[in-house]
Design a protein around this motif. Structure first.
Motif, mmCIF file in Angstrom:
data_model
loop_
_atom_site.group_PDB
_atom_site.id
_atom_site.type_symbol
_atom_site.label_atom_id
_atom_site.label_comp_id
_atom_site.label_asym_id
_atom_site.label_seq_id
_atom_site.Cartn_x
_atom_site.Cartn_y
_atom_site.Cartn_z
ATOM 1 N N ASP A 50 -7.687 -0.761 -3.792
ATOM 2 C CA ASP A 50 -6.321 -1.091 -4.186
ATOM 3 C C ASP A 50 -5.933 -0.414 -5.505
ATOM 4 O OD1 ASP A 50 -3.852 -2.339 -3.713
ATOM 5 O OD2 ASP A 50 -4.336 -3.982 -5.080
ATOM 6 N N GLU A 67 -6.852 2.079 -0.022
ATOM 7 C CA GLU A 67 -7.232 0.838 0.649
ATOM 8 C C GLU A 67 -8.655 0.411 0.315
ATOM 9 O OE1 GLU A 67 -6.411 1.173 4.789
ATOM 10 O OE2 GLU A 67 -4.255 1.409 4.497
ATOM 11 N N ARG A 110 -1.220 3.373 -2.678
ATOM 12 C CA ARG A 110 -2.425 2.722 -3.207
ATOM 13 C C ARG A 110 -3.546 2.937 -2.204
ATOM 14 N NH1 ARG A 110 -0.596 -0.673 -7.371
ATOM 15 N NH2 ARG A 110 -2.714 -1.472 -7.629
ATOM 16 N N THR A 124 0.823 -1.215 0.000
ATOM 17 C CA THR A 124 0.000 0.000 0.000
ATOM 18 C C THR A 124 0.852 1.259 0.000
ATOM 19 O OG1 THR A 124 -1.741 -1.163 1.204
ATOM 20 C CG2 THR A 124 -1.843 1.238 1.179
#
Length: 374
Positions: free
Chosen positions: A172, A169, A167, A112
């Motif tokens: 994604d 959550e 990215r 992430t």
């Protein structure tokens, strides 16, 4: 004996006290003045209007961006989760502080977003890292000489805890990513922290004739944006060819809030007889570098809530692209001019969030090129 023990305890407590960036000015006055003018010093919601309004619109309770925007905050994980709310403490007002950045020892990579490894909250005196060999002694902190283990301060690695990728959550979706050209040893520090004449400290410069700037130059620096890309124009049988060369060590577009594009016009005398777009640069997608997002129903949304990307034009590190414009009826003596234009916050987004900070909403003019039709 008891008094001595109390004194030792008091010294230990004081040695671990947070050193705000202002305290660095005692020895590093020039560097401090540069730092407080930078985006690093203004990264918190208390000093960055855009960041504050984006948080209010997307994360009114939680604050996951605090990992990079107020990394020196106490109880950071509780602020991230929303158990604690941001407050105007010395640590949070400091933003990305001198102490925090110079405590980074490595990067913890994740899907992430990355996170910095630091010695920031260690017990005892602060241990700071940098690029100097045999740094001087200080009554405020310990310093470590540059070496192979902590050589991240000489290249781009030290920046990758916060500036690598992000990215969302929710779905994604890649919000932003920096692709560096490792074959050319891309160095963030070389461009964004250039060397200036003078020593890094007010006193005891140890014969050092230059120091590393801490202004963290970027999209608002007039000289830097003129060097970001190279524009070339060429006349052909059908009209003109515009070539855009990315001279930066990363892609042209990094942050989705930005807008960068080329405006090209053809003039005959005092009249504009042709232009690559009339109302909005998005009419010419080949030269408009931007990233837009939407939810699953196609409605435009902010990156944290995005389910898909609806518009994305970019140009990789050290790459070029040529756009051919078919322009009928060009005449000898017509003047063609192309100009590189950047916005820190694209105008539509600034309007939507009611951003009043002129430095973030105004147009920044970069390089330009012109030719006369033969």
């Amino acid at each position: 004996m008891r008094i001595i023990s109390l004194m030792i305890l008091l010294i230990a407590m004081l040695s671990a006290e947070y050193l705000d960036s202002k305290s660095c000015a005692e020895c590093h006055d020039t560097i401090y003045e540069e730092h407080i003018s930078s985006m690093h010093a203004s990264s918190s919601i208390f000093k960055d209007e855009f960041h504050r309004k984006m948080k209010e619109a997307n994360f009114p309770i939680t604050y996951k961006c605090s990992i990079c925007h107020i990394p020196a905050a106490k109880d950071l994980d509780k602020i991230i989760s929303g158990r604690y709310q941001p407050t105007k403490t010395k640590r949070q007002l400091d933003g990305v502080s001198c102490l925090y950045c110079h405590s980074i020892t490595g990067i913890k990579k994740s899907h992430t977003q990355n996170r910095n490894k630091t010695t920031f909250d260690r017990d005892g005196r602060h241990l700071l890292y940098g690029t100097l060999n045999k740094p001087g002694e200080s009554d405020k902190h310990d310093s470590i000489s540059i070496n192979k283990k902590y050589n991240i301060y000489s290249n781009s690695k030290v920046c990758m805890g916060c500036h690598s990728h992000k990215r969302n959550e929710s779905h994604d979706i890649e919000v932003c990513k920096i692709s560096l050209d490792e074959t050319k040893q891309t160095n963030c520090i070389k461009c964004h922290m250039p060397k200036y004449e003078g020593g890094p400290t007010k006193l005891n410069k140890k014969g050092r004739a230059e120091y590393t700037s801490h202004e963290f130059l970027g999209i608002k620096d007039a000289d830097l944006i003129k060097e970001a890309v190279k524009l070339s124009l060429k006349q052909n049988d059908q009209g003109i060819e515009l070539t855009i060369e990315n001279k930066m060590g990363h892609q042209i577009l990094l942050q989705p809030m930005r807008l960068k594009y080329v405006k090209t016009i053809v003039t005959r005398g005092d009249n504009i007889i042709w232009q690559n777009f009339k109302n909005t640069p998005y009419e010419d997608k080949e030269v408009t570098f931007s990233k837009l997002f939407a939810d699953k129903n196609g409605k435009q949304v902010y990156p944290p809530k995005a389910a898909k990307v609806t518009y994305y034009t970019n140009l990789d590190t050290y790459k070029s692209k040529t756009v051919i414009y078919k322009i009928p009826n060009l005449k000898k003596g017509d003047i063609v001019k192309s100009v590189w234009i950047s916005y820190p916050i694209r105008p539509s987004l600034a309007k939507e969030l009611d951003i009043t900070d002129r430095e973030m909403t105004k147009k920044y003019i970069g390089t330009s090129v012109s030719i006369v039709i033969k």
